[in-house]
Design an enzyme around this catalytic site. Structure first.
Site, PDB file in Angstrom:
ATOM      1  CG  HIS A  77      -0.363  -0.148   2.661  1.00 25.96           C
ATOM      2  ND1 HIS A  77       0.112   1.331   3.264  1.00 25.96           N
ATOM      3  CD2 HIS A  77      -0.131  -0.998   3.368  1.00 25.96           C
ATOM      4  CE1 HIS A  77       0.263   0.850   4.318  1.00 25.96           C
ATOM      5  NE2 HIS A  77       0.240  -0.354   4.657  1.00 25.96           N
ATOM      6  CG  ASP A  79      -2.574   4.275   2.952  1.00 25.14           C
ATOM      7  OD1 ASP A  79      -2.237   3.142   2.431  1.00 25.14           O
ATOM      8  OD2 ASP A  79      -3.160   4.242   3.881  1.00 25.14           O
ATOM      9  CG  ASP A 107       2.670  -0.070   7.894  1.00 24.51           C
ATOM     10  OD1 ASP A 107       2.177  -0.628   6.743  1.00 24.51           O
ATOM     11  OD2 ASP A 107       1.848  -0.069   8.882  1.00 24.51           O
ATOM     12  CD  GLU A 140      -3.299  -1.756   5.248  1.00 17.22           C
ATOM     13  OE1 GLU A 140      -3.709  -2.911   5.944  1.00 17.22           O
ATOM     14  OE2 GLU A 140      -2.745  -0.760   5.994  1.00 17.22           O
ATOM     15  CD  GLU A 141      -1.509   1.905   7.911  1.00 17.52           C
ATOM     16  OE1 GLU A 141      -2.200   1.606   8.658  1.00 17.52           O
ATOM     17  OE2 GLU A 141      -0.216   1.360   7.842  1.00 17.52           O
ATOM     18  CG  ASP A 164       0.911  -3.780   4.871  1.00 15.54           C
ATOM     19  OD1 ASP A 164       1.682  -3.217   5.561  1.00 15.54           O
ATOM     20  OD2 ASP A 164      -0.342  -3.397   4.921  1.00 15.54           O
ATOM     21  CG  HIS A 353       1.021   2.066  12.858  1.00 18.67           C
ATOM     22  ND1 HIS A 353      -0.558   1.648  12.824  1.00 18.67           N
ATOM     23  CD2 HIS A 353       1.166   1.722  11.491  1.00 18.67           C
ATOM     24  CE1 HIS A 353      -0.692   1.466  11.618  1.00 18.67           C
ATOM     25  NE2 HIS A 353       0.236   1.189  10.795  1.00 18.67           N
TER      26      HIS A 353
HETATM   27 ZN   LIG Z   1       0.549  -1.629   6.352  1.00 16.44          ZN
END
Ligand SMILES: [Zn+2]
Length: 381
Positions: A77, A79, A107, A140-141, A164, A353
């Protein structure tokens, strides 16, 4: 075989491009240029318009060099979560980390870069491979919205990998299904000082429901959380309304349904205890419950073709690649729900994150090598 310098440079470049969910336009145009230069044809879908983002998902097709070899899906992904307004990667040897003010966006740029390098290598070295379909998703997030709005009917591949997840040389084959829950409690407003007995506090009712509820980690497969509570108007008004939002997830559908029912029952029981008579009229507290399936579970058997393929590829590079479950959903959940045989390959992202995020380029090199070997074996078995 893998060009570590090139991979590192590309990771730093892509990580430096800010790409929060719904604002992946800049990185999408850059990735589009990169894959076109690598020899792909690229289509951008209309998912961006549907979800009010500034680009759609990218589908890049690379022709294979081995007639009869099955096409293979690779996906990551574009984003990232925030904070991601400005990203200044700090390089310390093989480790690339944040400067502490933003996420790094490994990520999922670690996954994207490992995929790009693997495709470059199989093409440059003419390593046997079938057609490669590369799907780079948006959002995705943000609830897997890009994948959910991607038409898998456009793919020829029946099998593939999403890259991912944190760690390295590991395959995520089990991930939970999730329900999103919204409880809207209605009580009755009244002056808090003059006639509180003529009101029913929606906040109090919600509190009773919440303390009766099983939350947090319920068992190895199941979690539940209430994450948002909104309601009330003023300190001197008995609150007439409150909305509580949360979720529950489980690797087991039975447990998911049982926990959803438990959360619903706690609110039903709490409102059932509250009613008030004002003048001639009897008022009863109410709750409206909304349950939405956020995504289906990922559940790939250990003897599935994709697992055997990646494990064989790992063995060929002198490694082992175990399978495991996770508590997080990914685009792999969506692709699997739509009939593709996919697993989620660890790709070297770390402390994701958070503003302490980092990657070790050696993990990216390992991952890219594993993907090269997977593509080769996919064309030869
Ligand atoms: Zn991810």
């Amino acid at each position: 075989m893998i060009n570590a310098g090139r991979l590192k440079e590309e990771f730093i470049e892509l990580a430096s491009i800010s790409s929060p969910s719904k604002r992946e336009g800049t990185i999408a145009r850059r990735l589009e240029a990169i894959v076109k230069q690598m020899g792909a044809t690229v289509e951008v879908d209309d998912a961006g318009e549907k979800i009010e983002g500034n680009t759609g998902n990218l589908l890049a097709r690379f022709p294979g060099n081995t007639p009869g070899a099955p096409p293979f899906l690779l996906s990551g992904h574009m984003d990232t979560v925030g904070p991601a307004e400005a990203i200044h990667p700090v390089v310390e040897g093989d480790v690339v980390r944040t400067d502490g003010t933003s996420v790094l966006g490994g990520d999922d740029k670690a996954g994207v870069v490992a995929i790009l390098e693997a495709i470059r290598v199989v093409r440059e070295r003419n390593i046997p491979h079938g057609d490669i379909e590369l799907v780079l998703t948006i959002c995705e997030e943000y609830g897997l919205l890009g994948a959910k709005n991607f038409d898998v009917g456009r793919l020829r591949a029946k099998r593939g990998l999403v890259l991912d997840v944190d760690g390295v040389c590991e395959l995520i084959t089990r991930a939970p299904a999730a329900n999103r829950l919204t409880f809207t409690v209605s009580g009755l407003a009244a002056h808090a000082g003059i006639c509180p007995e003529q009101g029913m506090s929606a906040i109090r009712i919600a509190a009773e429901a919440i303390v009766a509820m099983k939350l947090g980690r319920l068992d190895a497969e199941t979690t539940a959380n209430l994450g948002i509570i909104q309601g009330g108007l003023a300190g001197n008004i008995v609150p007439a309304g409150v909305t509580v939002r949360g979720e529950t997830r489980s690797l087991s559908l039975e447990k998911l349904e049982a926990q959803t029912a438990n959360m619903r029952r706690c609110f039903d029981d709490a409102v059932a205890r509250h009613s008030v008579r004002v003048g001639e009229r009897q008022y009863h507290a109410r709750v409206e419950t909304q349950v939405d399936r956020q995504y289906a579970r990922l559940d790939v058997r250990d003897d599935a073709g994709i697992v055997r393929l990646v494990q064989k590829a790992a063995a060929a590079t002198g490694r082992t690649c175990g399978t495991r479950g996770t508590g997080g959903g990914s685009d792999a959940n969506v692709f699997a729900e739509r009939g593709l045989e996919v697993a989620n390959l660890a790709c070297g992202m770390r402390e994701i994150h958070t503003v302490n995020e980092w990657v070790d380029v050696r993990d990216l090199v390992l991952t890219a090598g594993l993907v090269v070997e997977t593509l080769r074996l996919n064309a030869t078995v």
